[in-house]
Design an enzyme around this catalytic site. Sequence first.
Site, PDB file in Angstrom:
ATOM      1  CD  GLU A  28      21.801 -22.329 -63.613  1.00 13.60           C
ATOM      2  OE1 GLU A  28      22.690 -22.056 -64.442  1.00 13.60           O
ATOM      3  OE2 GLU A  28      20.987 -23.261 -63.755  1.00 13.60           O
TER       4      GLU A  28
ATOM      5  CE  LYS B  66      26.768 -19.629 -69.475  1.00 15.59           C
ATOM      6  NZ  LYS B  66      27.085 -20.880 -68.736  1.00 15.59           N
TER       7      LYS B  66
ATOM      8  CG  ASP C 134      27.277 -22.277 -71.951  1.00 13.38           C
ATOM      9  OD1 ASP C 134      28.223 -21.910 -71.241  1.00 13.38           O
ATOM     10  OD2 ASP C 134      26.203 -22.738 -71.501  1.00 13.38           O
TER      11      ASP C 134
ATOM     12  CG  ASP D 242      25.963 -26.096 -71.159  1.00 11.56           C
ATOM     13  OD1 ASP D 242      25.009 -25.434 -70.698  1.00 11.56           O
ATOM     14  OD2 ASP D 242      26.872 -26.562 -70.439  1.00 11.56           O
ATOM     15  CB  SER D 243      20.308 -24.984 -71.719  1.00 11.22           C
ATOM     16  OG  SER D 243      20.461 -23.822 -72.495  1.00 11.22           O
TER      17      SER D 243
END
Length: 311
Positions: free
Chosen positions: A202, A133, A103, A64-65
């Site tokens: 993360e 994810k 994602d 989703d970045s």
Amino acid sequence: MIIKFHKIFQNKKVLLLMSLQKITAKKLIEKKQKGEKIVTITSYDYPFAKLVDQSGIDLILVGDSLSMVILGYKNTLSVTMDEMIHHTKAVTRGVSNALVVGDMPFLSYKVDIIEAVKNAGRFIQEGGAEAVKVEGGTEICPTIKAIIDADIQVMGHIGLTPQAIYKFGGFMVQGKTVEPAKRLILDARNLQNTGVFSIVLESIPWQIAKLVTAAIDIPTIGIGAGPHCDGQILVIHDMLGIYKEFKPKFMKYFGNVGESIMNALNDYKSEVENGSYPAPEHCYDFPQEGVDEIKEWCDRIDIEDEAKKLL
Ligand code: KIV
């Protein structure tokens, strides 16, 4: 798939052939058992996904970045399910070997469990991904169970979960004190017991990532979590030096593609402006007698009248 690449061996360029195998979640777990590092990266479109796949990288996350590095939003909260599916389709068209993970975006899985399963299913059925994810710890286990019960593989994500940045107060390192660090270990264990095949860690201290990695049998994939994770992930536009608006401590530029693109664009602009592009070798040719005939025809007729006859 066989890929060809060159390596310099004793000062000679040698052609090597490498056969790539389809990566599955099971193979990633086996890699952890054998102590082999897992290499993963994000991709959002066909050409990048194809290059990544040919490089032999194990797993591609359609992260989703993309909200930030592709769509230009200031964080990951803005990207929608439809946009994620659109990009996942493009990625899976370019991939034969890597495991592709979609994602799940903000609010697509935390509002309602049935909705979560349906949205996870869209990544598989429409997007062609092989897993999804989700961000979150123990609190998200019932949702993960429901998705896995629908035969969809799930990857976890704990530590700095960017969909919760407003709750955290920004892109902050997590697990920095004893109790939150212990919680990460317990969350990882609960995610494993619920059935996830791997967990992204993360932005957590490397010592805590090492403890989490030792506490579970499934692979940990680190981003800003140090060298003791079973694998690493980076956002491709960050590590290639294309997206430079934000440089966290863990980021290493493995290329300067942004600068290469800028140089190419500047060269293109000046060559078009000074007339050196296109050169004769870039042009299609037509026999001279035909050109003369057309010129003579243009001089003879009224082009306006002739064109109107076609309407
Ligand atoms: O969206 C993303 O790219 C990610 C990775 C940074 C793990 O979640």
